[in-house]
Design a protein around this motif. Structure first.
Motif, PDB file in Angstrom:
ATOM      1  N   GLY A  65       0.796  -1.220   0.000  1.00  0.00           N
ATOM      2  CA  GLY A  65       0.000   0.000   0.000  1.00  0.00           C
ATOM      3  C   GLY A  65       0.829   1.271   0.000  1.00  0.00           C
ATOM      4  N   ASP A  66       2.099   1.160   0.377  1.00  0.00           N
ATOM      5  CA  ASP A  66       3.005   2.307   0.285  1.00  0.00           C
ATOM      6  C   ASP A  66       3.421   2.541  -1.164  1.00  0.00           C
ATOM      7  N   SER A  69      -1.534   2.758  -4.911  1.00  0.00           N
ATOM      8  CA  SER A  69      -2.811   3.214  -4.376  1.00  0.00           C
ATOM      9  C   SER A  69      -3.819   3.285  -5.514  1.00  0.00           C
ATOM     10  N   TYR A  70      -5.086   3.194  -5.151  1.00  0.00           N
ATOM     11  CA  TYR A  70      -6.175   3.263  -6.118  1.00  0.00           C
ATOM     12  C   TYR A  70      -6.785   4.649  -6.042  1.00  0.00           C
ATOM     13  N   ARG A  71      -6.816   5.313  -7.175  1.00  0.00           N
ATOM     14  CA  ARG A  71      -7.412   6.650  -7.267  1.00  0.00           C
ATOM     15  C   ARG A  71      -8.131   6.748  -8.606  1.00  0.00           C
TER      16      ARG A  71
END
Length: 78
Positions: A65-66, A69-71
């Motif tokens: 997760g670092d 990311s989902y955007r």
């Protein structure tokens, strides 16, 4: 509507800068080519193997997760 590949953001540049590491150094530690890491870094990768993701996380001492990311495009204003 299916998610677009560019809905996944890659934060490899930030992680490398925070750790004072070059892409070439990470590539050597992970055992992949500079070109393959560059494709990932620039957000053009269509897939990543879990073994590669694991090796990157080990080398950078980070969590998946670092790195990713989902955007969705609608949240980015595209």
């Amino acid at each position: 509507m299916p998610a677009e590949a560019n809905d996944i953001q890659v934060h490899l540049d930030d992680l490398l800068a925070e750790r004072g590491m070059t892409l070439a150094e990470l590539a050597a530690r992970v055992g992949v080519t500079n070109v393959n890491l560059s494709v990932l870094k620039n957000g053009h990768a269509r897939a990543i193997r879990f073994t590669t993701l694991t090796s990157i996380c080990q080398a950078l001492n980070c969590q998946p997760g670092d790195l990713l990311s989902y955007r969705p495009a609608c949240a980015r204003g595209d």
